[in-house]
Structures are given as C-alpha cells and as structure tokens.
Write a protein that holds these residues in place. Structure first.
Motif, PDB file in Angstrom:
ATOM      1  N   ASN A  39       0.785  -1.237   0.000  1.00 59.27           N
ATOM      2  CA  ASN A  39       0.000   0.000   0.000  1.00 59.27           C
ATOM      3  C   ASN A  39       0.813   1.282   0.000  1.00 59.27           C
ATOM      4  O   ASN A  39       1.749   1.425   0.778  1.00 59.27           O
ATOM      5  CB  ASN A  39      -0.873   0.034   1.261  1.00 59.27           C
ATOM      6  CG  ASN A  39      -2.184  -0.669   1.012  1.00 59.27           C
ATOM      7  OD1 ASN A  39      -2.616  -0.752  -0.133  1.00 59.27           O
ATOM      8  ND2 ASN A  39      -2.798  -1.176   2.062  1.00 59.27           N
ATOM      9  N   GLY A  40       0.414   2.195  -0.863  1.00 57.39           N
ATOM     10  CA  GLY A  40       0.963   3.544  -0.810  1.00 57.39           C
ATOM     11  C   GLY A  40       2.397   3.695  -1.276  1.00 57.39           C
ATOM     12  O   GLY A  40       3.051   4.690  -0.987  1.00 57.39           O
ATOM     13  N   GLY A  42       3.401   3.732  -4.502  1.00 62.82           N
ATOM     14  CA  GLY A  42       3.520   4.481  -5.758  1.00 62.82           C
ATOM     15  C   GLY A  42       3.140   3.723  -7.019  1.00 62.82           C
ATOM     16  O   GLY A  42       3.343   4.227  -8.124  1.00 62.82           O
ATOM     17  N   LYS A  43       2.568   2.542  -6.866  1.00 60.19           N
ATOM     18  CA  LYS A  43       2.193   1.761  -8.056  1.00 60.19           C
ATOM     19  C   LYS A  43       1.197   2.521  -8.929  1.00 60.19           C
ATOM     20  O   LYS A  43       1.385   2.663 -10.139  1.00 60.19           O
ATOM     21  CB  LYS A  43       1.557   0.407  -7.643  1.00 60.19           C
ATOM     22  CG  LYS A  43       2.431  -0.459  -6.776  1.00 60.19           C
ATOM     23  CD  LYS A  43       1.781  -1.796  -6.485  1.00 60.19           C
ATOM     24  CE  LYS A  43       0.476  -1.693  -5.688  1.00 60.19           C
ATOM     25  NZ  LYS A  43       0.637  -1.157  -4.334  1.00 60.19           N
ATOM     26  N   SER A  44       0.125   2.996  -8.297  1.00 60.78           N
ATOM     27  CA  SER A  44      -0.919   3.687  -9.073  1.00 60.78           C
ATOM     28  C   SER A  44      -0.385   4.965  -9.701  1.00 60.78           C
ATOM     29  O   SER A  44      -0.736   5.313 -10.830  1.00 60.78           O
ATOM     30  CB  SER A  44      -2.114   4.030  -8.186  1.00 60.78           C
ATOM     31  OG  SER A  44      -2.718   2.854  -7.719  1.00 60.78           O
ATOM     32  N   THR A  45       0.466   5.651  -8.955  1.00 57.92           N
ATOM     33  CA  THR A  45       1.032   6.895  -9.490  1.00 57.92           C
ATOM     34  C   THR A  45       1.809   6.612 -10.773  1.00 57.92           C
ATOM     35  O   THR A  45       1.688   7.346 -11.756  1.00 57.92           O
ATOM     36  CB  THR A  45       1.937   7.559  -8.439  1.00 57.92           C
ATOM     37  OG1 THR A  45       1.186   7.729  -7.234  1.00 57.92           O
ATOM     38  CG2 THR A  45       2.434   8.907  -8.923  1.00 57.92           C
ATOM     39  N   GLU A  90      -7.446   1.079 -10.748  1.00 57.13           N
ATOM     40  CA  GLU A  90      -7.679   0.481  -9.438  1.00 57.13           C
ATOM     41  C   GLU A  90      -9.111   0.784  -8.999  1.00 57.13           C
ATOM     42  O   GLU A  90      -9.591   1.900  -9.155  1.00 57.13           O
ATOM     43  CB  GLU A  90      -6.686   1.095  -8.450  1.00 57.13           C
ATOM     44  CG  GLU A  90      -6.756   0.508  -7.069  1.00 57.13           C
ATOM     45  CD  GLU A  90      -5.695   1.119  -6.159  1.00 57.13           C
ATOM     46  OE1 GLU A  90      -4.784   1.813  -6.652  1.00 57.13           O
ATOM     47  OE2 GLU A  90      -5.799   0.904  -4.951  1.00 57.13           O
ATOM     48  N   GLU A 167      -3.916  -3.195  -9.833  1.00 63.30           N
ATOM     49  CA  GLU A 167      -4.467  -3.999  -8.737  1.00 63.30           C
ATOM     50  C   GLU A 167      -5.816  -4.639  -9.034  1.00 63.30           C
ATOM     51  O   GLU A 167      -6.819  -4.324  -8.383  1.00 63.30           O
ATOM     52  CB  GLU A 167      -4.571  -3.165  -7.456  1.00 63.30           C
ATOM     53  CG  GLU A 167      -3.184  -2.904  -6.882  1.00 63.30           C
ATOM     54  CD  GLU A 167      -3.208  -2.641  -5.391  1.00 63.30           C
ATOM     55  OE1 GLU A 167      -3.757  -3.485  -4.666  1.00 63.30           O
ATOM     56  OE2 GLU A 167      -2.688  -1.600  -4.973  1.00 63.30           O
ATOM     57  N   GLN A 200      -0.436  -6.287  -5.387  1.00 65.00           N
ATOM     58  CA  GLN A 200       0.109  -6.551  -4.057  1.00 65.00           C
ATOM     59  C   GLN A 200       0.211  -8.049  -3.836  1.00 65.00           C
ATOM     60  O   GLN A 200       0.946  -8.516  -2.973  1.00 65.00           O
ATOM     61  CB  GLN A 200      -0.824  -6.003  -2.980  1.00 65.00           C
ATOM     62  CG  GLN A 200      -1.104  -4.546  -3.090  1.00 65.00           C
ATOM     63  CD  GLN A 200      -1.452  -3.962  -1.729  1.00 65.00           C
ATOM     64  OE1 GLN A 200      -0.943  -4.396  -0.705  1.00 65.00           O
ATOM     65  NE2 GLN A 200      -2.304  -2.960  -1.726  1.00 65.00           N
TER      66      GLN A 200
END
Ligand SMILES: Nc1ncnc2c1ncn2[C@@H]1O[C@H](COP(=O)(O)OP(=O)(O)OP(=O)(O)O)[C@@H](O)[C@H]1O
Ligand SMILES: [Mg+2]
Lengths: 245, 290
Positions: A39-40, A42-45, A90, A167, A200
């Motif tokens: 979590n958090g 930076g994957k989505s970024t 996501e 994700e 993840q």
C-alpha cells in the motif's frame, strides 16, 4: 507489431508529497510485467503517469511503436489512448448508473475505436460471456468479480496494444482473484497484448508475469529478469514470502 | 367535476410546457452538477430574441426559436468556458461561488433586457395564438398544444441523443467519474462544455414557447427559478423522461390550485413541491439511489 515502453529517472508527486523517485522500468512487446509493492508505495502513481493522468516532474517516458518513439510526458491521455494504451484502473472505476453495454461503448470513445466497435465488442463478449448476458444491467448493480471483468473488457474496447492493469485483485475473493489473473494471462496469450500489472498479491501476479519490479516508497528496489529471480530475492522473501505479509 | 377535468387537461399541457423550459436544466444541473440559477434568465433572453425577430421580420416564433438555437449553443459553450475558468477549475468551494456567478449573470441579463426592451410586457403574433380547439364544452388553446408538441419532441430528441450517441453517453458519464472518462480518451471539460452548449441551445425553442404561451416581461425569470429547479429535482437529477413526468405533475398541481384557490397561490406550488421532494425523496421520483 513492435511496441515497447521505457521509463527512466521518473519523479512524480502530488504537491509536497513525493510519490515516485527516479523510477526506471521497461516493458517489451508481448511481455507481462508485474509491478509489485504494498500500500501507498507508488504503483498507481506510476500507472497514472503512463496513462497521462499524472504529469511527472522529471524523467522520461517513451513508447516506441514500430520504431517510432513517442514522448509520453508530452502527450494528453486522449493521445496516449490513440497510441494504443488502455488502463484498467484500481477500484474498477465503472460508470455505475450506465449499463454494461454503455460502459463498453464508452471504452470505444475515440474515433479510431468507434470504427472497430463491432469486432471489439465481439471479442469482449467472447472473452467474458457473462457481460453479454448482462449487457442491459446497470454496471453498479453487478458483483465485484463481474465489475472487474467489465472494467477489463471496457479497456479492450479501444483496441489497445499495451494494457495497464492496476491492482485487479482488490476487493475480490481468492477464487475470483485467481480467475481474474488467469483471464489477464489469456489476454496476453490470445490477443498478444503487452501487459504492465500493478499488484500486491505476489503469488497471483507471478503466475502470469514473466518478470517484475518491486517498488518501495516510490523507488524501484528490485528489478528481476525472471520469476525465479524474484522469488529468490531477499527483499521479496522479507516482504512477501517471509510471513510479514 | 367538469371544472376539475378542465384543470387537469390544461395542467397536463401546462406541464409539458414546463418540461420544455426545464429540460436544459436537467442537463446542466441534473447531469453536470452546474448550479445554473441563470437558466431561467437565459430562457427569458431567448424569448426576447424571439420577440425581436418576430416583430422585425414577421417570422413565426417557433422558426425564430430555431434560428437562435445555434446562437444559443455557442453562447452556452462560452458561458461554460467562463464558468470553468473562473470557478470550477479552482475546485472545492466552486459550488457556492458558482451560484453567485450565475446569479450575477442572471442579473446582468435582466438589466440588459430592460435597457434594450424596457419593462413593458411583450408578446408575439402567430396564427395559433389566441385561437382554441373546442371538444364538447372544453376549450383548449392551440398555443398550449404547440407547447405540448414541442416538449414531446425535445424530450424525445434529448433522450435519444443521450443514449444513442458517443457524446451523449459521455455526457451521462462525466458526472459519475471524470477521471475514468479521461481514461476512455474523452476530455471531461470538453464533454461538459458541449453538454452545456446543448442545454443552452434547447432554450431557443423553449424561449419561443415562453412567449407563445403568455406575454413576457424582464423579471419573468424569477417565477421560473422555482419551477425549473422543482421539476429537475423532482425528476431525479438528469432523467429526461423523469423531467417530463415531474413537469406534468407540477403543471396539474398548479392548474388545480389555480382553479380551486385562485391565481395568487399558484407560484408557491413549485417551492412547496421542491421542499416536499427534498424532504421525502431527495433522489427524486425517478432517481436511483447511488
Ligand atoms: N491524489 C493524491 N493526492 C495526494 N497524495 C496522493 C494522491 N494519490 C496518492 N497519493 C500519495 O502518493 C503515494 C503513492 O500512492 P499510490 O496510490 O501511487 O500508491 P499505490 O502503490 O498505488 O498504493 P495502493 O496499493 O494503496 O493502491 C502515497 O503516499 C499516497 O498517499
Ligand atoms: Mg494503487
């Protein structure tokens, strides 16, 4: 069709928050590459940078198609979609008050995609038969697994060659996670899609990935050239296989 | 009994007229979440332009309404761009400041109309104004039948546009998830601007109906703030067919109250129904819970 994505030295963030620091990564034609991180991190970024939703502050991102390089840092999301990049965001991000069919048709919004709509709709329904049965149902009233299928099918409607999947396992039961990951693997095999998938769920992701990266606090800490190399990595053992997670 | 039947029939026709003047707001406020309180002022402006064209060139008011439609489309594009650049793009408190912006615009339009046309009532001439159709004891004014026909056509066209075209579907999607729409390769701001253009273009014909149904004056927009917002909220934000049904309910209610209790009560009906809907069923009659 030769297509490759090369990212180098990418910094990105939101105001004072730095989400990516010097990220370098590449994806070659026909590969399925996993971007792993908890979590958090930076994957989505990173996915959003590639899709043109977040503008990087530094670094380069280029998509090479048949020998022609396109600088993604300068292109709008519309132009990036036209180049053949589609994203399954996501949390699915469907249009809940529109029907399944309407969601799919929005995936074909670009002029080039509209011309291919018959063929792409057929592919989407063949890949996910349940969507055909439920094409008049409101997207928001479907189960989580069905919604994930719709989100993937909607991304296929723009005739993409590079699919970004963020994700896909979120909020799904273990059985559905497994089915969804298998489907993504099939898209790579059957449609020849190049896939960059953020996950993840290490064990599920490496079932279909040929190699992967681990991102921690916005930095790529592991770049492995095979799944075995990933599994043997100390950081991976600590983060994913050693029982902390 | 006959009186009541009369009131209902006239109320249905009146309601269709209300649908025609509200349906643009159903797009701008209902689908785009733009707090467009200047919608009725745009409507009155359209009616004055129809008056002008009718008076100077003797052109039929409906044709005049069609003539100003493309003009209003462009006007809508420009108005949204101004609203977006000055308010919406700055984010969070755009709601309240947006209302202030549109109140300002409404006020300016009212003043400009007074400067140009004065405060006297204005009306238009056409073959179907002033004549009635008799069935038995009932007399139905032709102008109300015209309103009925135009309202049906507008509702049908907008419904088809929003469900059958790529842009129409994007317009319905844009308030649901802007970022997801961007991923589809659509530009949400341009989609909204286009939709606002359409919502404004529809006022060409709606303005023609406004002056066909009754004489107009520069402050008439105030009477339509309550009515149009009542209809759109009662319909369930963004439902076109719901707009027609809600408008008919308002028209019938107003018409019955007018017949039973007199004209002074009628304008209060819209506000009473608006409050009632907000209290009992805030998602509107045809809105879906999200
Ligand atoms: N819109 C935003 N505004 C401010 N900070 C953000 C925003 N989106 C993400 N962040 C921050 O950027 C960092 C990276 O977030 P990101 O969403 O890219 O992580 P992630 O790896 O996708 O996490 P998750 O597994 O939870 O989806 C986090 O610290 C997060 O709090
Ligand atoms: Mg994420």
């Amino acid at each position: 069709m030769a297509l490759s994505l090369a990212i180098s030295g990418l910094d990105a963030g939101y105001g004072a928050v730095k989400a990516l620091r010097g990220v370098s990564l590449h994806v070659e034609a026909g590969e399925t590459v996993a971007l792993l991180g908890t979590n958090g991190n930076g994957k989505s970024t990173l996915m959003k940078c590639v899709a043109g939703l977040v503008r990087p502050q530094r670094g380069s991102m280029s998509l090479t198609i048949d020998g022609v390089a396109h600088d993604l840092t300068k292109l709008s999301t519309e132009a990036i979609v036209d180049l053949g990049v589609a994203m399954v965001p996501e949390g699915r991000r469907l249009f809940p008050k529109l029907t399944v069919l309407e969601n799919l048709m929005l995936g074909a919004f670009r002029a080039a995609a509209r011309r291919e709509i018959e063929r792409n709709l057929a592919v989407a329904f063949e890949t996910f038969p349940v969507l055909k049965e439920r094409k008049s149902q409101l997207a928001g009233t479907m189960s989580g697994g069905q919604q994930q299928m719709l989100a993937i099918a909607r991304a296929l409607m723009s005739s993409p060659r590079l699919l970004l999947v963020d994700e896909p396992s979120v909020g799904l039961s273990p059985l559905l996670v497994s089915q969804t990951i298998t489907k993504i693997g099939e898209l790579n095999q059957n449609l020849g899609l190049t896939v960059l998938m953020a996950e993840q769920n290490f064990n599920q992701a490496v079932r279909i990935a040929s190699r992967g990266y681990i991102i921690v606090h916005g930095e790529i800490v592991v770049a492995a050239n095979s799944v075995d190399e990933l599994k043997g990595n100390d950081i991976v053992k600590r983060l994913y296989l050693g029982g902390i997670v | 009994m006959d009186l009541l039947l009369d009131a209902v029939v006239i109320g249905v026709l009146l309601g269709c007229f209300y649908a025609a003047v509200s349906i643009g707001l159903s797009v701008s406020f209902g689908l785009l979440d733009v707090p467009h309180v200047a919608h009725p002022a745009f409507l009155v402006l359209a009616a004055y332009l129809v008056f002008f064209i009718n008076e100077h060139y003797g052109i039929d008011p409906l044709v005049a309404g069609l003539i100003i439609t493309p003009l209003f489309f462009v006007f809508g594009l420009a108005a949204y761009r101004l609203y977006y650049e000055t308010f919406e793009r700055r984010g969070s408190d755009a709601g309240v400041r947006g209302i202030a912006f549109f109140f300002g615009v409404a006020f300016i339009i009212e003043v400009l109309i007074i400067l140009q046309f004065g405060v006297d009532q204005r009306s238009v001439t056409a073959a179907y104004i002033g004549k009635s159709w008799r069935i038995g004891d009932m007399r139905i004014p032709y102008r109300m039948l015209v309103a009925f026909g135009v309202a049906m056509a507008l509702t049908l066209l907008l419904t088809l546009y929003l469900s059958k075209t790529y842009m129409g579907r994007a317009i319905r999607a844009v308030a649901q998830d802007q970022e997801a729409l961007r991923l589809m390769g659509a530009n949400p701001i341009r989609v909204k601007q286009w939709a606002f253009g359409i919502a404004t273009a529809v006022l060409g014909l709606a303005g023609a109906l406004l002056i066909i149904v009754a004489p107009i004056d520069p402050t008439l927009d105030r009477a339509y703030i309550g009515r149009t917002f009542c209809v759109v909220v009662m319909a369930g934000l963004g439902s076109m067919s719901g707009t027609l049904v809600a408008a008919v309910i308002l028209g019938v209610a107003e018409s019955i109250v007018l017949t039973m209790f007199g004209a002074s009560w009628a304008p209060a009906i819209a506000f009473a129904m608006l409050l009632g809907v907000l209290a009992v069923r805030p998602q509107g009659l045809f809105g879906r819970r999200s």
